[in-house]
Design a protein around this motif. Sequence first.
Motif, short mmCIF file in Angstrom:
data_model
loop_
_atom_site.label_atom_id
_atom_site.label_comp_id
_atom_site.label_asym_id
_atom_site.label_seq_id
_atom_site.Cartn_x
_atom_site.Cartn_y
_atom_site.Cartn_z
N THR A 101 0.83 -1.21 0.00
CA THR A 101 0.00 0.00 0.00
C THR A 101 0.86 1.25 0.00
O THR A 101 0.62 2.19 -0.78
CB THR A 101 -0.93 0.01 1.23
OG1 THR A 101 -1.78 -1.14 1.19
CG2 THR A 101 -1.77 1.27 1.26
N TRP A 102 1.87 1.28 0.85
CA TRP A 102 2.72 2.46 0.93
C TRP A 102 3.49 2.69 -0.38
O TRP A 102 3.61 3.83 -0.84
CB TRP A 102 3.69 2.33 2.11
CG TRP A 102 3.08 2.85 3.38
CD1 TRP A 102 2.05 2.29 4.09
CD2 TRP A 102 3.44 4.05 4.07
NE1 TRP A 102 1.75 3.06 5.18
CE2 TRP A 102 2.59 4.14 5.21
CE3 TRP A 102 4.39 5.03 3.86
CZ2 TRP A 102 2.68 5.20 6.11
CZ3 TRP A 102 4.48 6.08 4.77
CH2 TRP A 102 3.63 6.16 5.86
N VAL B 212 2.93 7.07 -7.20
CA VAL B 212 2.27 8.18 -7.91
C VAL B 212 3.23 9.35 -8.13
O VAL B 212 3.44 9.78 -9.28
CB VAL B 212 1.01 8.63 -7.15
CG1 VAL B 212 0.39 9.85 -7.83
CG2 VAL B 212 0.00 7.49 -7.09
N PRO B 213 3.88 9.91 -7.07
CA PRO B 213 4.83 10.99 -7.34
C PRO B 213 6.07 10.54 -8.11
O PRO B 213 6.64 11.32 -8.89
CB PRO B 213 5.20 11.51 -5.94
CG PRO B 213 4.80 10.43 -5.00
CD PRO B 213 3.64 9.74 -5.62
N TRP B 214 6.47 9.28 -7.94
CA TRP B 214 7.60 8.79 -8.73
C TRP B 214 7.28 8.87 -10.23
O TRP B 214 8.07 9.40 -11.02
CB TRP B 214 7.94 7.34 -8.37
CG TRP B 214 8.87 7.17 -7.20
CD1 TRP B 214 8.58 6.59 -6.00
CD2 TRP B 214 10.24 7.56 -7.12
NE1 TRP B 214 9.68 6.61 -5.17
CE2 TRP B 214 10.72 7.19 -5.83
CE3 TRP B 214 11.12 8.17 -8.01
CZ2 TRP B 214 12.03 7.42 -5.42
CZ3 TRP B 214 12.43 8.41 -7.60
CH2 TRP B 214 12.87 8.05 -6.33
N TRP C 97 10.01 13.66 -6.71
CA TRP C 97 10.81 12.52 -6.29
C TRP C 97 11.28 12.65 -4.85
O TRP C 97 11.40 11.64 -4.13
CB TRP C 97 12.00 12.34 -7.24
CG TRP C 97 11.60 11.73 -8.55
CD1 TRP C 97 10.33 11.47 -8.98
CD2 TRP C 97 12.47 11.29 -9.59
NE1 TRP C 97 10.36 10.90 -10.23
CE2 TRP C 97 11.66 10.77 -10.64
CE3 TRP C 97 13.85 11.30 -9.76
CZ2 TRP C 97 12.19 10.27 -11.82
CZ3 TRP C 97 14.39 10.79 -10.94
CH2 TRP C 97 13.58 10.27 -11.96
N VAL C 98 11.53 13.86 -4.39
CA VAL C 98 11.86 14.06 -2.98
C VAL C 98 10.67 13.64 -2.11
O VAL C 98 10.83 12.96 -1.08
CB VAL C 98 12.24 15.53 -2.71
CG1 VAL C 98 12.32 15.80 -1.21
CG2 VAL C 98 13.57 15.86 -3.38
N LEU C 99 9.46 14.02 -2.51
CA LEU C 99 8.26 13.62 -1.79
C LEU C 99 8.12 12.10 -1.78
O LEU C 99 7.83 11.49 -0.73
CB LEU C 99 7.03 14.25 -2.44
CG LEU C 99 5.66 13.76 -1.93
CD1 LEU C 99 5.50 14.09 -0.45
CD2 LEU C 99 4.53 14.36 -2.75
N ALA C 100 8.32 11.48 -2.93
CA ALA C 100 8.19 10.02 -3.02
C ALA C 100 9.21 9.32 -2.11
O ALA C 100 8.88 8.36 -1.40
CB ALA C 100 8.38 9.58 -4.46
N LEU C 101 10.44 9.80 -2.13
CA LEU C 101 11.47 9.20 -1.28
C LEU C 101 11.15 9.39 0.20
O LEU C 101 11.38 8.48 1.01
CB LEU C 101 12.84 9.82 -1.59
CG LEU C 101 13.72 9.07 -2.58
CD1 LEU C 101 14.99 9.85 -2.85
CD2 LEU C 101 14.06 7.67 -2.08
N ALA C 102 10.61 10.55 0.55
CA ALA C 102 10.25 10.79 1.95
C ALA C 102 9.20 9.78 2.41
O ALA C 102 9.28 9.25 3.52
CB ALA C 102 9.72 12.22 2.11
N ILE C 103 8.23 9.49 1.55
CA ILE C 103 7.20 8.49 1.87
C ILE C 103 7.84 7.12 2.07
O ILE C 103 7.54 6.40 3.04
CB ILE C 103 6.14 8.43 0.77
CG1 ILE C 103 5.36 9.76 0.70
CG2 ILE C 103 5.17 7.27 0.99
CD1 ILE C 103 4.45 9.86 -0.50
N GLY D 15 8.17 5.30 5.90
CA GLY D 15 7.20 4.21 6.08
C GLY D 15 7.61 3.17 7.10
O GLY D 15 6.87 2.89 8.06
N PRO D 16 8.79 2.55 6.95
CA PRO D 16 9.17 1.51 7.91
C PRO D 16 9.41 2.04 9.32
O PRO D 16 9.18 1.33 10.29
CB PRO D 16 10.47 0.94 7.31
CG PRO D 16 10.95 1.98 6.36
CD PRO D 16 9.74 2.66 5.84
#
Length: 386
Positions: free
Chosen positions: A142-143, A149-151, A165-171, A175-176
């Motif tokens: 899910t995560w 999506v931003p990737w 991509w910065v947003l995607a990497l932050a997610i 997450g873990p």
Amino acid sequence: MVSRPERLLRGRDVPLSASFLELFFDLAFVLALSQLAQHFLADLSLVGALRTALLLAGVWWIWVTTTWLADWYDPEALPIRGLLVGATLGSLLAGVAIPKALDGRGLLFAGAYVAVHLARGTVTALMLRGHPRQSRALRILTWYSVSAVPWLLGAFLPEWRVPLWVLALAIDLIGPRLGWPTPSLGRARQEELHLAGEHFAERYQQIMIIALGELILVAGLTYAGTRLNLPETAAFLLVFANAVLIGLLYVTPAGQRLGPAIEHADPSRLGVVTSYLHLVMIAGIVATAVGAEVAIAHPTEIGGTTVVLVILGGPTLFLLGRILFSIAIHRRISWPRVAGLLALVGAAVAMRLPLLAVSAVATGVLLVVAVLDRAGIFTFRPARAR
């Protein structure tokens, strides 16, 4: 009789040493590190460093999550072997895309990254149907579906690529640490995140050797392209000494105690934090490789501020990660490392010498830190909070 999902999970009888396919997967990281070094070398600026760091974080997170895969599941099970091979291919494609990932090859980089994570989540979630561990796989899937999506949007929107991509990497990175909280599934429990400390410690040492191998490879190839004069030879030997010293500083003592520490700690804390800190150390080694190539090729030239910052910044970044690593593992502060870090920062600000001399300063600082650190005279262990 053992159920099909149970056969997928790592059992107590599965060896903790890395499997052949895990080591095969590491080979893809050789290409990625080489491409990252060249990417940074092409733009020796703060912007270039940040752009390279973004791509490094992406390929690093493929490595980390694939290592978790082989830690939680039996690496000899056929579906897991397929995922390891697929992750190797995905890492290679991401490595191929790195030089132009922020330009014309964004879709190749993002597509490879997303494909590795979604394939892993989908296969494990399907294979664990009816098993309690399926919820962990579903949370992770899910995560990564959200971050995809931003990737992918960044791949199709070049002007928005970096922030997306910065947003995607932050997610992906947070997450873990949070336990992948997901609606209706909740947050992963500590036992679901348990890591085999011996296996993980071995894998970290292996990837550090890969990173140091890249440093030695760059030094050797650059030196081979020179006239092998005395200044160039001296610069090459200094880089080799740097590689040896960085390796020694990594393995003693926290690197050797990583396995038991992970085994008995909260995996959502230590297991994840150590992956962040290894990213910092590997970034330092990549920067050291870039500085090595410049220093060996032009040892007698007076270094400009940018080049000096790169040559000294690599060891500085490694020492920073190593200091934090010791604090995370056993709450120990090595004052020689702290002093070495400050010395490198001060030298980078004030120095304007031939690149050979700059390299000698970096090597000298690492040597003094390694000797004092080995002696263990100036070590401080803060009292544990009660």
